[in-house]
Design a protein around this motif. Structure first.
Motif, PDB file in Angstrom:
ATOM      1  N   SER A  78       0.840  -1.193   0.000  1.00  0.00           N
ATOM      2  CA  SER A  78       0.000   0.000   0.000  1.00  0.00           C
ATOM      3  C   SER A  78       0.879   1.248   0.000  1.00  0.00           C
ATOM      4  O   SER A  78       2.066   1.201   0.338  1.00  0.00           O
ATOM      5  CB  SER A  78      -0.915   0.002   1.220  1.00  0.00           C
ATOM      6  N   VAL A  79       0.274   2.348  -0.365  1.00  0.00           N
ATOM      7  CA  VAL A  79       0.997   3.626  -0.385  1.00  0.00           C
ATOM      8  C   VAL A  79       1.455   3.980   1.026  1.00  0.00           C
ATOM      9  O   VAL A  79       2.556   4.501   1.222  1.00  0.00           O
ATOM     10  CB  VAL A  79       0.113   4.732  -0.998  1.00  0.00           C
ATOM     11  N   ALA A  80       0.643   3.676   2.021  1.00  0.00           N
ATOM     12  CA  ALA A  80       1.012   3.960   3.411  1.00  0.00           C
ATOM     13  C   ALA A  80       2.242   3.157   3.825  1.00  0.00           C
ATOM     14  O   ALA A  80       3.141   3.682   4.495  1.00  0.00           O
ATOM     15  CB  ALA A  80      -0.159   3.650   4.339  1.00  0.00           C
ATOM     16  N   GLU A  81       2.311   1.886   3.426  1.00  0.00           N
ATOM     17  CA  GLU A  81       3.471   1.065   3.759  1.00  0.00           C
ATOM     18  C   GLU A  81       4.726   1.588   3.068  1.00  0.00           C
ATOM     19  O   GLU A  81       5.798   1.666   3.678  1.00  0.00           O
ATOM     20  CB  GLU A  81       3.224  -0.385   3.353  1.00  0.00           C
ATOM     21  N   LEU A  82       4.597   1.937   1.793  1.00  0.00           N
ATOM     22  CA  LEU A  82       5.747   2.489   1.075  1.00  0.00           C
ATOM     23  C   LEU A  82       6.239   3.772   1.723  1.00  0.00           C
ATOM     24  O   LEU A  82       7.439   3.993   1.863  1.00  0.00           O
ATOM     25  CB  LEU A  82       5.379   2.758  -0.382  1.00  0.00           C
ATOM     26  N   SER A  83       5.303   4.614   2.105  1.00  0.00           N
ATOM     27  CA  SER A  83       5.650   5.871   2.748  1.00  0.00           C
ATOM     28  C   SER A  83       6.408   5.622   4.052  1.00  0.00           C
ATOM     29  O   SER A  83       7.385   6.303   4.357  1.00  0.00           O
ATOM     30  CB  SER A  83       4.376   6.676   3.001  1.00  0.00           C
ATOM     31  N   ALA A  84       5.969   4.625   4.804  1.00  0.00           N
ATOM     32  CA  ALA A  84       6.633   4.307   6.073  1.00  0.00           C
ATOM     33  C   ALA A  84       8.013   3.698   5.838  1.00  0.00           C
ATOM     34  O   ALA A  84       8.975   4.062   6.523  1.00  0.00           O
ATOM     35  CB  ALA A  84       5.767   3.350   6.881  1.00  0.00           C
ATOM     36  N   TYR A  85       8.130   2.780   4.889  1.00  0.00           N
ATOM     37  CA  TYR A  85       9.420   2.136   4.623  1.00  0.00           C
ATOM     38  C   TYR A  85      10.461   3.127   4.122  1.00  0.00           C
ATOM     39  O   TYR A  85      11.634   3.031   4.479  1.00  0.00           O
ATOM     40  CB  TYR A  85       9.274   1.021   3.597  1.00  0.00           C
ATOM     41  N   LEU A  86      10.051   4.075   3.304  1.00  0.00           N
ATOM     42  CA  LEU A  86      11.005   5.025   2.727  1.00  0.00           C
ATOM     43  C   LEU A  86      11.147   6.310   3.536  1.00  0.00           C
ATOM     44  O   LEU A  86      11.898   7.196   3.145  1.00  0.00           O
ATOM     45  CB  LEU A  86      10.595   5.366   1.292  1.00  0.00           C
ATOM     46  N   HIS A  87      10.386   6.432   4.628  1.00  0.00           N
ATOM     47  CA  HIS A  87      10.431   7.619   5.490  1.00  0.00           C
ATOM     48  C   HIS A  87      10.121   8.888   4.698  1.00  0.00           C
ATOM     49  O   HIS A  87      10.800   9.909   4.838  1.00  0.00           O
ATOM     50  CB  HIS A  87      11.783   7.758   6.194  1.00  0.00           C
ATOM     51  N   LEU A  88       9.108   8.804   3.838  1.00  0.00           N
ATOM     52  CA  LEU A  88       8.674   9.948   3.042  1.00  0.00           C
ATOM     53  C   LEU A  88       7.233  10.284   3.384  1.00  0.00           C
ATOM     54  O   LEU A  88       6.437   9.380   3.629  1.00  0.00           O
ATOM     55  CB  LEU A  88       8.759   9.642   1.540  1.00  0.00           C
ATOM     56  N   PRO A  89       6.871  11.560   3.404  1.00  0.00           N
ATOM     57  CA  PRO A  89       5.467  11.912   3.659  1.00  0.00           C
ATOM     58  C   PRO A  89       4.591  11.478   2.479  1.00  0.00           C
ATOM     59  O   PRO A  89       5.071  11.238   1.371  1.00  0.00           O
ATOM     60  CB  PRO A  89       5.489  13.431   3.805  1.00  0.00           C
ATOM     61  N   PHE A  90       3.295  11.391   2.745  1.00  0.00           N
ATOM     62  CA  PHE A  90       2.350  10.927   1.723  1.00  0.00           C
ATOM     63  C   PHE A  90       2.385  11.815   0.489  1.00  0.00           C
ATOM     64  O   PHE A  90       2.288  11.330  -0.635  1.00  0.00           O
ATOM     65  CB  PHE A  90       0.937  10.865   2.299  1.00  0.00           C
ATOM     66  N   SER A  91       2.545  13.123   0.672  1.00  0.00           N
ATOM     67  CA  SER A  91       2.560  14.036  -0.476  1.00  0.00           C
ATOM     68  C   SER A  91       3.755  13.757  -1.390  1.00  0.00           C
ATOM     69  O   SER A  91       3.619  13.728  -2.614  1.00  0.00           O
ATOM     70  CB  SER A  91       2.582  15.483   0.002  1.00  0.00           C
ATOM     71  N   ALA A  92       4.922  13.530  -0.810  1.00  0.00           N
ATOM     72  CA  ALA A  92       6.105  13.218  -1.618  1.00  0.00           C
ATOM     73  C   ALA A  92       5.960  11.849  -2.273  1.00  0.00           C
ATOM     74  O   ALA A  92       6.366  11.652  -3.424  1.00  0.00           O
ATOM     75  CB  ALA A  92       7.362  13.256  -0.757  1.00  0.00           C
TER      76      ALA A  92
END
Length: 133
Positions: A78-92
């Motif tokens: 999911s986009v949320a998991e990717l965001s957490a793994y890469l330490h990037l905010p949802f907008s980025a």
């Protein structure tokens, strides 16, 4: 072979003066990254949208962040998991995934919705059949 030596700045030599706005042409700094595509639109992504890579290996022209997303998305994430793994905010993450979607390197799909619970009588019939074996 001797390693290269760094040249030290002499404190007595003044720094070159930067031109003021009225004195000369002021250059705008070069943008290092474009936030949106040429049309300025972003993909419709949600936190639970699943992302799957279309190719197992990232292309050589991919940025480090894009390559990381492609490696992580070998299995749907999911986009949320990717965001957490890469330490990037949802907008980025949305901008990054929009670029990957337009380049056709990833596929976005809706999350898998769990079906309603199975019928209890069906489960009992299966359990009774297994006990008879």
């Amino acid at each position: 072979m001797t390693p290269p030596q760094r040249q030290r700045r002499d404190p007595a030599v003044p720094e070159p003066a930067t031109p003021q706005e009225g004195e000369g042409k002021v250059k705008n700094p070069e943008r290092m990254y474009v936030v949106a595509g040429p049309d300025g639109e972003r993909a419709e992504l949600d936190l639970v949208t699943l992302i799957v890579a279309r190719a197992p290996d990232p292309p050589p022209s991919a940025s480090p962040e894009q390559a990381a997303v492609l490696r992580l998305c070998a299995a749907p994430l999911s986009v949320a998991e990717l965001s957490a793994y890469l330490h990037l905010p949802f907008s980025a993450m949305g901008v990054l995934l929009t670029e990957l979607l337009t380049a056709d390197l990833v596929k976005a799909r809706a999350p898998i919705v769990r079906q309603a619970r199975t019928d209890r009588s069906l489960l009992e019939a299966v359990m009774n059949g297994l006990q008879r074996l």
